[in-house]
Design an enzyme around this catalytic site. Structure first.
Site, PDB file in Angstrom:
ATOM      1  CG  ASP A  54      15.340  22.684  32.349  1.00 40.49           C
ATOM      2  OD1 ASP A  54      14.266  22.712  31.716  1.00 40.49           O
ATOM      3  OD2 ASP A  54      15.426  23.024  33.542  1.00 40.49           O
ATOM      4  CG  ASP A  56      12.118  18.692  31.820  1.00 42.70           C
ATOM      5  OD1 ASP A  56      13.251  18.516  32.318  1.00 42.70           O
ATOM      6  OD2 ASP A  56      11.377  19.632  32.120  1.00 42.70           O
ATOM      7  CG  ASP A 137       2.091  23.624  34.724  1.00 47.54           C
ATOM      8  OD1 ASP A 137       2.324  23.252  33.558  1.00 47.54           O
ATOM      9  OD2 ASP A 137       2.943  24.205  35.429  1.00 47.54           O
TER      10      ASP A 137
HETATM   11  P1  ATP Z   1      11.220  26.380  32.909  1.00 47.67           P
HETATM   12  O1  ATP Z   1      11.528  27.117  31.668  1.00 47.67           O
HETATM   13  O2  ATP Z   1      11.064  27.255  34.106  1.00 47.67           O
HETATM   14  O3  ATP Z   1      12.072  25.166  33.171  1.00 47.67           O
HETATM   15  P2  ATP Z   1       9.174  24.398  32.501  1.00 47.67           P
HETATM   16  O4  ATP Z   1       7.827  24.539  31.858  1.00 47.67           O
HETATM   17  O5  ATP Z   1      10.147  23.479  31.870  1.00 47.67           O
HETATM   18  O6  ATP Z   1       9.735  25.864  32.646  1.00 47.67           O
HETATM   19  P3  ATP Z   1       9.572  22.858  34.870  1.00 47.67           P
HETATM   20  O7  ATP Z   1       9.373  23.292  36.279  1.00 47.67           O
HETATM   21  O8  ATP Z   1      10.933  22.552  34.389  1.00 47.67           O
HETATM   22  O9  ATP Z   1       8.907  23.993  33.983  1.00 47.67           O
HETATM   23  O10 ATP Z   1       8.605  21.629  34.638  1.00 47.67           O
HETATM   24  C1  ATP Z   1       8.605  20.868  33.455  1.00 47.67           C
HETATM   25  C2  ATP Z   1       7.181  20.521  33.039  1.00 47.67           C
HETATM   26  O11 ATP Z   1       6.542  19.742  34.050  1.00 47.67           O
HETATM   27  C3  ATP Z   1       6.276  21.725  32.838  1.00 47.67           C
HETATM   28  O12 ATP Z   1       6.412  22.271  31.553  1.00 47.67           O
HETATM   29  C4  ATP Z   1       4.916  21.139  33.078  1.00 47.67           C
HETATM   30  O13 ATP Z   1       4.459  20.441  31.951  1.00 47.67           O
HETATM   31  C5  ATP Z   1       5.180  20.112  34.159  1.00 47.67           C
HETATM   32  N1  ATP Z   1       4.982  20.678  35.508  1.00 47.67           N
HETATM   33  C6  ATP Z   1       5.902  21.276  36.286  1.00 47.67           C
HETATM   34  N2  ATP Z   1       5.393  21.665  37.450  1.00 47.67           N
HETATM   35  C7  ATP Z   1       4.095  21.295  37.431  1.00 47.67           C
HETATM   36  C8  ATP Z   1       3.020  21.402  38.358  1.00 47.67           C
HETATM   37  N3  ATP Z   1       3.192  21.995  39.533  1.00 47.67           N
HETATM   38  N4  ATP Z   1       1.827  20.889  37.992  1.00 47.67           N
HETATM   39  C9  ATP Z   1       1.652  20.279  36.786  1.00 47.67           C
HETATM   40  N5  ATP Z   1       2.617  20.156  35.883  1.00 47.67           N
HETATM   41  C10 ATP Z   1       3.825  20.644  36.184  1.00 47.67           C
HETATM   42 MG    MG Z   2      12.089  23.055  32.573  1.00 43.86          MG
END
Ligand code: ATP
Ligand code: MG
Length: 430
Positions: A54, A56, A137
């Site tokens: 996705d 963001d 994170d």
């Molecule tokens: P995925 O491919 O699983 O969607 P993602 O990195 O996009 O991986 P998301 O859970 O969609 O993960 O979160 C989007 C972003 O928000 C992350 O890349 C990170 O920068 C931030 N983020 C998400 N969860 C946390 C957390 N628990 N603490 C700090 N930052 C976070």
């Molecule tokens: Mg994501």
């Protein structure tokens, strides 16, 4: 704070890789005079040449400004206030840049609330782009793609770590895990799914702090488990959960069972179950949650059912199977909140197993029409294959299904995303 900025000519991220909906949101923000960055996993995955799950968006527009800018927008989130911009069949998540304020420096007030042990429960302090990068994170999750000039903006050394295939926690891993223990599960998931190493101080912190995961909300841990199931490398994640001991924090009763005489077989079962889930993922199939839990913990349920029957000799096998699955999945002692209907569905799948032995008379025809049949069949084939048992019965059922299918109505449309439907239609992916 000056970022490392990589020009369009020096990186591989192209607008072709970004969904049209995300692009529309980015351009709308930029045209209204705001900063508009693609952020998070989308940028990471594009840089790795993978298809993002996705997209963001991060911006300096505040939630109320977002609300005005996008008609198709809803503000959501308790912990963080963000905007969901709705499109025909997707949602783009837009969040205002936020600051990471360490727990002991947070100004008192409704914007930021943390528990006495340092866990952040609400966090709505707006910030600048570098602050927003620092509150994320891992370094590889904190890269931005700026729609104004198509550059990559790196405040945290994420590009370097991406090249080195290293998951590095931003800041002190101990502090960041304390603030949000779910980050420990995220480390393990990303390490396995991206095939990255975990940076040493983060690995140490994780090993020392794994018990803290038990403090996270059971709902969030459930969400995180689903992400693990569907990450495409769930078998590798499970191995890492075992290796780090996080598995024991999540499911203490199963971990204890795995230490016992049935443990080796139990581990082999779980690994194979997740290998199967990964195969489905690769084939674009998405099993329902009852089937996932039944497959993952089936060996344990079956063992517990046998013990139940030893204790209560009159108890029929289906009832014992159903009870062991149901009681276990809803057991409040483990840290993952499994929805009631998923637990009930898994119990039904287990209870239905003995029905595969009845091939006489009307029973098979009736069984096939039951709601649980398809998931139960997947489980049956999986268990048969794993234990090298019931081969003749599996063949009997596949033949029976082929015959009834030829006589019956065509497969309904839109069912191909469910592996159980695929199985029942004879595709034999197990
Ligand atoms: P995925 O491919 O699983 O969607 P993602 O990195 O996009 O991986 P998301 O859970 O969609 O993960 O979160 C989007 C972003 O928000 C992350 O890349 C990170 O920068 C931030 N983020 C998400 N969860 C946390 C957390 N628990 N603490 C700090 N930052 C976070
Ligand atoms: Mg994501």
């Amino acid at each position: 704070m000056e970022p490392v900025t990589i020009d369009r000519s020096q990186h591989v991220v192209s607008r072709k890789g970004i969904s049209p909906e995300a692009l529309r949101v980015l351009y709308r923000l930029k045209d209204a005079g705001y900063l508009a960055y693609l952020a998070g996993g989308g940028v990471r995955d594009l840089l790795l040449g993978r298809a993002p799950k996705d997209f963001d968006v991060a911006t300096d527009a505040h939630p109320n400004q977002l609300k005005r800018l996008f008609r198709n927008c809803r503000l959501v989130g308790r912990r963080f206030r963000l905007a969901h911009v709705f499109f025909h069949n997707t949602i783009i998540e837009v969040s205002t840049f936020r600051a990471h304020v360490p727990a002991d420096q947070a100004p008192p007030g409704p914007h930021r609330v943390s528990t006495p042990d340092g866990m952040i429960v609400r966090d709505n302090i707006f910030g600048t782009p570098p602050e927003d990068a620092l509150r994320r994170d891992f370094t590889v999750n904190a890269l931005f793609y700026n729609i104004a000039d198509f550059s990559i903006v790196d405040y945290v050394g994420g590009l370097k770590d991406l090249d080195a295939r290293l998951l590095r926690v931003i800041g002190d891993p101990r502090v960041r895990f304390q603030e949000d223990p779910v980050r420990m599960l995220r480390v393990v998931r990303f390490a396995a799914s991206l095939d990255f190493a975990i940076e040493e101080s983060a690995r140490q912190a994780l090993l020392e702090m794994k018990e803290l995961l038990a403090l996270s909300s059971r709902e969030r841990l459930h969400e995180e488990m689903l992400k693990i199931f569907f990450c495409g490398r769930s078998e590798a994640v499970l191995e890492e959960l075992f290796r780090t001991g996080l598995f024991g924090t999540l499911f203490p009763d199963i971990a204890a069972w795995l230490e016992g005489p049935e443990g080796a077989a139990g581990r082999a079962w779980m690994a194979k179950a997740l290998r199967q889930v990964d195969k489905w993922k690769a084939a674009g199939l998405r099993p329902g949650e009852p089937l996932l839990w039944a497959l993952l913990f089936g060996a344990y349920f079956e063992a517990q059912a046998a013990h139940l029957q030893e204790d209560q000799p009159g108890l029929p096998l289906p009832a014992a199977q159903a009870r062991s699955a149901h009681d276990h999945l809803l057991n409040p002692s483990h840290r993952v909140q499994i929805p009631r209907n998923a637990a009930r569905g898994a119990a039904e799948i287990l209870a239905a197993q003995s029905a595969f032995a009845r091939t006489q008379g009307k029973a098979p025809r009736r069984f096939v029409t039951r709601h649980v049949f398809r998931d139960a069949l997947v489980y049956f084939k999986f268990a048969a294959r794993l234990h090298g048992r019931d081969e003749a019965l599996v063949e009997w059922w596949m033949r029976f299904l082929a015959e009834t299918r030829n006589a019956g109505p065509a497969k309904p449309q839109g069912e191909a995303e469910d592996p159980a439907a695929e199985e029942a239609s004879g595709s034999n992916i197990i």
